[in-house]
Every structure is written in C-alpha cells, then in structure tokens.
Design a protein around this motif. Structure first.
Motif, PDB file in Angstrom:
ATOM      1  N   TYR A  16      11.969  47.739  42.520  1.00  0.00           N
ATOM      2  CA  TYR A  16      13.453  48.091  41.760  1.00  0.00           C
ATOM      3  C   TYR A  16      14.271  46.944  41.687  1.00  0.00           C
ATOM      4  O   TYR A  16      14.861  46.484  40.611  1.00  0.00           O
ATOM      5  CB  TYR A  16      13.979  49.409  42.050  1.00  0.00           C
ATOM      6  N   CYS A  17      14.461  46.536  43.082  1.00  0.00           N
ATOM      7  CA  CYS A  17      15.261  45.294  43.171  1.00  0.00           C
ATOM      8  C   CYS A  17      14.714  44.035  42.478  1.00  0.00           C
ATOM      9  O   CYS A  17      15.477  43.230  41.852  1.00  0.00           O
ATOM     10  CB  CYS A  17      15.377  45.004  44.747  1.00  0.00           C
ATOM     11  N   THR A  18      13.526  43.900  42.455  1.00  0.00           N
ATOM     12  CA  THR A  18      13.072  42.804  41.509  1.00  0.00           C
ATOM     13  C   THR A  18      13.163  43.021  39.999  1.00  0.00           C
ATOM     14  O   THR A  18      13.530  41.878  39.351  1.00  0.00           O
ATOM     15  CB  THR A  18      11.189  42.866  41.774  1.00  0.00           C
ATOM     16  N   PHE A  39      19.642  53.692  41.343  1.00  0.00           N
ATOM     17  CA  PHE A  39      19.157  53.422  42.740  1.00  0.00           C
ATOM     18  C   PHE A  39      19.321  54.509  43.747  1.00  0.00           C
ATOM     19  O   PHE A  39      18.409  54.823  44.582  1.00  0.00           O
ATOM     20  CB  PHE A  39      19.762  52.174  43.262  1.00  0.00           C
ATOM     21  N   PHE A  90      10.979  50.283  46.516  1.00  0.00           N
ATOM     22  CA  PHE A  90      12.549  49.657  46.513  1.00  0.00           C
ATOM     23  C   PHE A  90      12.400  47.953  46.149  1.00  0.00           C
ATOM     24  O   PHE A  90      13.373  47.658  45.379  1.00  0.00           O
ATOM     25  CB  PHE A  90      13.008  50.143  48.013  1.00  0.00           C
ATOM     26  N   ILE A  91      11.253  47.536  46.769  1.00  0.00           N
ATOM     27  CA  ILE A  91      11.319  46.107  46.404  1.00  0.00           C
ATOM     28  C   ILE A  91      11.118  46.015  44.860  1.00  0.00           C
ATOM     29  O   ILE A  91      11.614  45.102  44.285  1.00  0.00           O
ATOM     30  CB  ILE A  91      10.437  45.436  47.155  1.00  0.00           C
ATOM     31  N   TRP A 144      11.466  42.103  33.919  1.00  0.00           N
ATOM     32  CA  TRP A 144      12.479  43.088  34.036  1.00  0.00           C
ATOM     33  C   TRP A 144      12.169  44.414  33.716  1.00  0.00           C
ATOM     34  O   TRP A 144      12.160  45.662  34.539  1.00  0.00           O
ATOM     35  CB  TRP A 144      13.680  42.847  33.366  1.00  0.00           C
ATOM     36  N   GLU A 161      11.123  47.762  36.198  1.00  0.00           N
ATOM     37  CA  GLU A 161      12.045  49.128  36.024  1.00  0.00           C
ATOM     38  C   GLU A 161      11.294  50.173  35.619  1.00  0.00           C
ATOM     39  O   GLU A 161      11.456  51.444  36.322  1.00  0.00           O
ATOM     40  CB  GLU A 161      13.082  48.668  35.116  1.00  0.00           C
ATOM     41  N   ILE A 179      16.088  44.336  38.744  1.00  0.00           N
ATOM     42  CA  ILE A 179      17.327  43.909  38.749  1.00  0.00           C
ATOM     43  C   ILE A 179      17.581  42.639  39.080  1.00  0.00           C
ATOM     44  O   ILE A 179      18.375  41.860  38.145  1.00  0.00           O
ATOM     45  CB  ILE A 179      18.331  44.597  39.902  1.00  0.00           C
ATOM     46  N   LEU A 180      16.779  41.726  39.643  1.00  0.00           N
ATOM     47  CA  LEU A 180      16.661  40.519  39.826  1.00  0.00           C
ATOM     48  C   LEU A 180      16.514  39.597  38.596  1.00  0.00           C
ATOM     49  O   LEU A 180      17.170  38.723  38.067  1.00  0.00           O
ATOM     50  CB  LEU A 180      15.970  39.755  41.040  1.00  0.00           C
ATOM     51  N   TYR A 196      22.784  51.188  37.394  1.00  0.00           N
ATOM     52  CA  TYR A 196      21.887  50.757  38.363  1.00  0.00           C
ATOM     53  C   TYR A 196      22.294  51.250  39.664  1.00  0.00           C
ATOM     54  O   TYR A 196      21.116  51.485  40.448  1.00  0.00           O
ATOM     55  CB  TYR A 196      21.691  49.178  38.282  1.00  0.00           C
TER      56      TYR A 196
END
Length: 272
Positions: A187-189, A153, A184-185, A42, A46, A191-192, A149
């Motif tokens: 950053y979304c990872t 984003f 983008f992927i 994480w 980030e 958050i996941l 977040y």
C-alpha cells in the motif's frame, strides 16, 4: 485472478488519462511513457492490496464486512450531494438539453453510484462536482487526497488487525505478521508511485498552484505550529495554576528584606 487484476488496472489507467484530458481540455496534453508506468504500478498495488485486505477480513468475519462496505459505499454516495446542498447552487439542468429534470436526477444518481463503487477500492480519477456543468472538479485538492489515503490506511490496518485476532486454523501455514507487513509495504508503494507521478510525470504539473511536496510541507508546518501552540498554552496554564502551598513556601520580598534589619538590631544590642 491476474488477468482480472490487469484488466481492472488497465481500465483505471485509461480513466486516469481520460480524466486528465477532460480537466485540461484547453491544453495539448502529452502523456509520457514513464507516466503510464507510474499510473499502472500505482493502481496495481492500490487495488491488489485493497482486495486482499477485504478478502482476508471476509474469510473470518463474514457478516461484519457488510457494515464496512455499507459505510464506505454510503459515505462516497452522499458526499457529492452533501457538497452540492451545502453550496446552495441550483439544480443542474444544462447537462443534456434532451433530458428532463427526472432524467437528469437519474443520470446523477447513476454517476454517484459509480463514483461510490470506484472509491471503495481506489481513489477515483474524477472527483464529482454536481454544481459544475462538466460534473467534475477541475481543481486539484491535495488535502482531500491526503485525507482519503490516511483514512484508507487506518481502515486497512483495522481490518487486518481483526483478521489477525480472529483467524482460523486454515491460516496455520501462513505467516500472518509477514503477510500484514507485505500488504502495508504494498500500500505504501502505491502511494509512493502516486506521489512520483504527480510530482514528476504529470503532463500538466506546471499548471498546479502547488506540488505534492509543497502541500505536504505546508501541512507539516501547520501541524508543527499547532503542536507548539498547544505546548506553550499548556506550559502557561501550569505556571498559572500553581498550588497555594507552593506560593506560601516561596518567601516574599518583604520577609527577605526584613531579615537583615533584624539581624543588625540583634548585633547592636549584643555590643551594647
């Protein structure tokens, strides 16, 4: 650069674990190995994506990055103080008995400076609460996390758009759309992995009043209800605000009821 990133991520990981132990000092906190893995991934994604976005934006718009940094820094610097002033609580004087009022103020200023510096790059593991004797907020505010977040984003997307519009010839061998997609992927990872940690591997998840998924579902329900209310109010306004011409075109009941009687009278006259 890799060693610097690993050292920063390791520091963020230790701060996360320390914050959990401070918040739940009354309980026996046992952190599982998978929790360490989730926090590490994480924080890695980030911080790495945030730094790359700032570097790309700075490479094309050197002076404008100062404005972005000042807005971020001053927002997080004054946010704990604004909450403190709005609460109406007295000035904290029991942080350290050996400190005077001036010393306490200096300590709080340094803490807010550190807090603002951390939040510029990643979500701080500890949320400051000046009116609390422990100086941290022990309640888990999911909506504050969601807002942070979402705004981060949007900010990263705006900075990448500015970089794409003003990029120079030095990036001619770089596939800009692919790089933006990768960021983008990434950053979304991040958050996941954060959601997975709080949902499944947080050592004190049983003490939460609501989980991440439940809070997200409640937020979606509220958003859907607001949309339905707006649509219903708009439809009601449209029906009420019909034009006078439309009302005149629609035949009234008196006219409709009088037409058959007129026809019958004509027939009777014809037969007579």
């Amino acid at each position: 650069m890799v060693l610097s990133l690993l050292s920063i991520v390791y520091g963020a990981l230790r701060c996360n674990i320390l914050a959990i132990k401070i918040k739940y000092d009354e309980y026996d906190v046992k952190v599982k190995p998978l929790a360490y893995v989730c926090i590490f991934l994480w924080r890695s994604f980030e911080i790495a994506t945030r730094v790359i976005v700032l570097v790309l934006f700075t490479s094309v718009l050197k002076t404008w990055v100062v404005i972005d940094i000042l807005i971020n820094f001053l927002t997080f610097l004054f946010y704990p103080w604004i909450l403190f002033w709005c609460s109406g609580s007295p000035f904290p004087e029991n942080i350290e008995k050996a400190l005077s009022r001036v010393g306490t103020t200096i300590v709080l200023c340094f803490l807010t400076l550190l807090y603002a510096g951390i939040n510029m790059f990643c979500w701080s593991a500890v949320q400051l609460k000046i009116n609390n004797p422990d100086l941290i907020s022990k309640s888990q505010n999911w909506y504050q996390l969601l807002v942070y977040y979402m705004l981060r984003f949007i900010e990263n997307a705006f900075l990448l758009l500015m970089w794409y519009l003003y990029k120079t010839d030095i990036y001619m061998y770089v596939c800009a759309p692919l790089l933006i997609l990768q960021l983008f992927i990434g950053y979304c990872t991040a958050i996941l992995f954060m959601i997975v940690f709080y949902q499944f591997f947080h050592p004190c998840k049983k003490l939460f009043s609501s989980s991440v998924s439940e809070s997200f579902q409640e937020w979606l329900k509220c958003a859907c209800c607001d949309c339905r209310r707006r649509k219903s109010s708009e439809s009601a306004e449209k029906t009420d605000l019909r034009s006078p011409a439309d009302r005149e075109e629609t035949p009234s009941s008196s006219k409709i009821s009088s037409m058959p009687s007129q026809i019958l009278n004509a027939d009777e006259l014809f037969s007579a």
